[in-house]
Each structure stands twice: as structure tokens, then as C-alpha cells.
Design a protein around this motif. Sequence first.
Motif: not given
Lengths: 181, 126
Positions: B102-103, B106, B109-111, B113-114
Motif C-alpha cells: 500500500e505504501d 500511495e 498516487e502522490d505523484y 496528484s501532483i
Amino acid sequence: MSFNIREYFDELSKGDVVIAYKGSITSDLINDVLEAVEKKLEEVNEEAKTRKKIYNVLVESLQNLYHHIEETHEGIEEDLDPKFGVLVITRIGTEYSVNTGNFINSSKIKYLKEKIDKINSLNKDELKDMYKFILNHQKLSAKGGGGLGLVDIARKTGSKLNYSFYNYNDHYYFFNLEIRI
Amino acid sequence: MEPILIEGTPKTPSVKYDPEKGVIEIKGRSIPENSIEFYKPLVDWLDDYSKSPKQKTLVNVQLEYFNTSSSKCILDVFKKLETIHKSNHDVQINWYYEEDDEDMLEAGEDYESIIRVPFKMIEIVD
């Protein structure tokens, strides 16, 4: 009574020790520790998820030491290796406790303490936002540090960063950071 | 443009940049103490490539671990890809992660969103 490294190290290394090291924190040492710990966790059939988290925490905490550690230690009489640091991992019940220790100039304590307290005050979503903000807005230092290590550790482990500062002499404190996984 | 072919090491990923096919691949572990040294040539290459990119660029990122020093450099790589995408070229980033990691999901997903580039999250099942 003043702080004594040997007593501190012996105290930390009580119990079910996975690895205990004190000495120079170099790039090669980091390789060796990562390899040794990975092997050890595989031997005891630790869950992949836990292994990965420990590995991540180890990389970040050792590289934090590597980037921030003082090269030499003014006024410290003990015979210590250059770039001296401590790493102890123990098993406590179902958890792992990862401890790092290093000398820190008294002038840097306030900044570090505020940073850790801030991280400890945030919940999961707030940590995610902080991580993304730093990722997107701060440049890497010349040494390659990004100010993200502690945030990443807190985010991935979901636990608080436990810290102590032990007074050593007029110039230095000894900083211990404990992370539970 | 010359392709890039770098073998992986315990601390750095393997890298394949193929300018003819428009395929970019980063795979393995990325945990060097100083990631700038490793990533700067990769970012510079993309800077060149962005002047006349293929109509479609496919990017495969399959990292087992990466440290926070690498995370900023990976963002720099993605920002170059975003520039290519903005210039009306197709760019697709496939972000691979191991089952139950999951890490790593995630982190992808951080990337996502940016960076304004289409991402696909792909779970690797044993």
C-alpha cells in the motif's frame, strides 16, 4: 550524572537484539546493515509488509544520520570514530524498536525538537499533505537530503517519533530517536 | 539521441531509455545517499528528448523501494514528462507496485496528484 555512551548503548542493547552497532556511519556501513537486517528478517519469516516498513525506516534513519552527523566532535574526550552514530534494533513483543543515536550541536536542538513535535501532532492525512508539500516545494540540499525523512517515517509507520536529548557537555547533546514498527 | 542503459545496483535502479520506441523504464531499488548524481543525467536526457519526442511516450516505473532523496528526483523526471505531455504528445506512466504494498501504491498516487500526466496503477500479483 553525565551522559555515558557505553551505558546508553548497553541499556539499548538489552533484550531481543536484531542488530546493535556503534561507530562511523558511512555509505558502506549502511549497505552492510541493510543487507544484514534484510537477511535476518527473512530468516525469521517476518511478514513482507513488516519487512518493507523496517527496511524503509532503516534507510531513512541511517541516511538522516549520514547527512546530519557531525564530522568531528569538539571537546569530546572519549575515543570515538569520526561520524559517530548508534543503531540498535530490538524486538519488543510483536513490535520492532529502531533506535538511532548521534551527537548534536546544542544550537540545533530547538529546530529539530520543533520539527519532530510538529510531525507528531499531525494525523495521517495531514502527514500526507506535509509530505507532498515538501516534495513539491523544497529543493534537495547539496548532500542530497530533502527534509522528508522523518515525515516519511511517521507516515509509513503510523507511530509517533520518540526522542530524547541527553546533555553531554557545553557544546553537545546526544540525540536518541526511537521508532516503533 | 543515444539510448540509456544502466544496470541496477543494490542502491540504484536499472534504467532503459529507448528514444526510438519512446519507452522509458526504471526498475529496482533507488536508495542512494545522494540521488542527484544518479538522476541528473536522466533528467537532462529527457530535457533533450522533449525537444522532439515520439508521438507516444510510455513510461514504466517498477520500484521495490525508494528513499526520500530519490523521491524528489523522480518528481523531476515526471515534471519533464509533464512538459512533453503539455506539448500535445501522449505520455503514459505505468506505476507498478507489489501485491499488498500500500505504501508504494500511495506513493504513486502522490505523484499522480501532483503531475498532470495520465497514470496507471498496476499491481504485480505473484
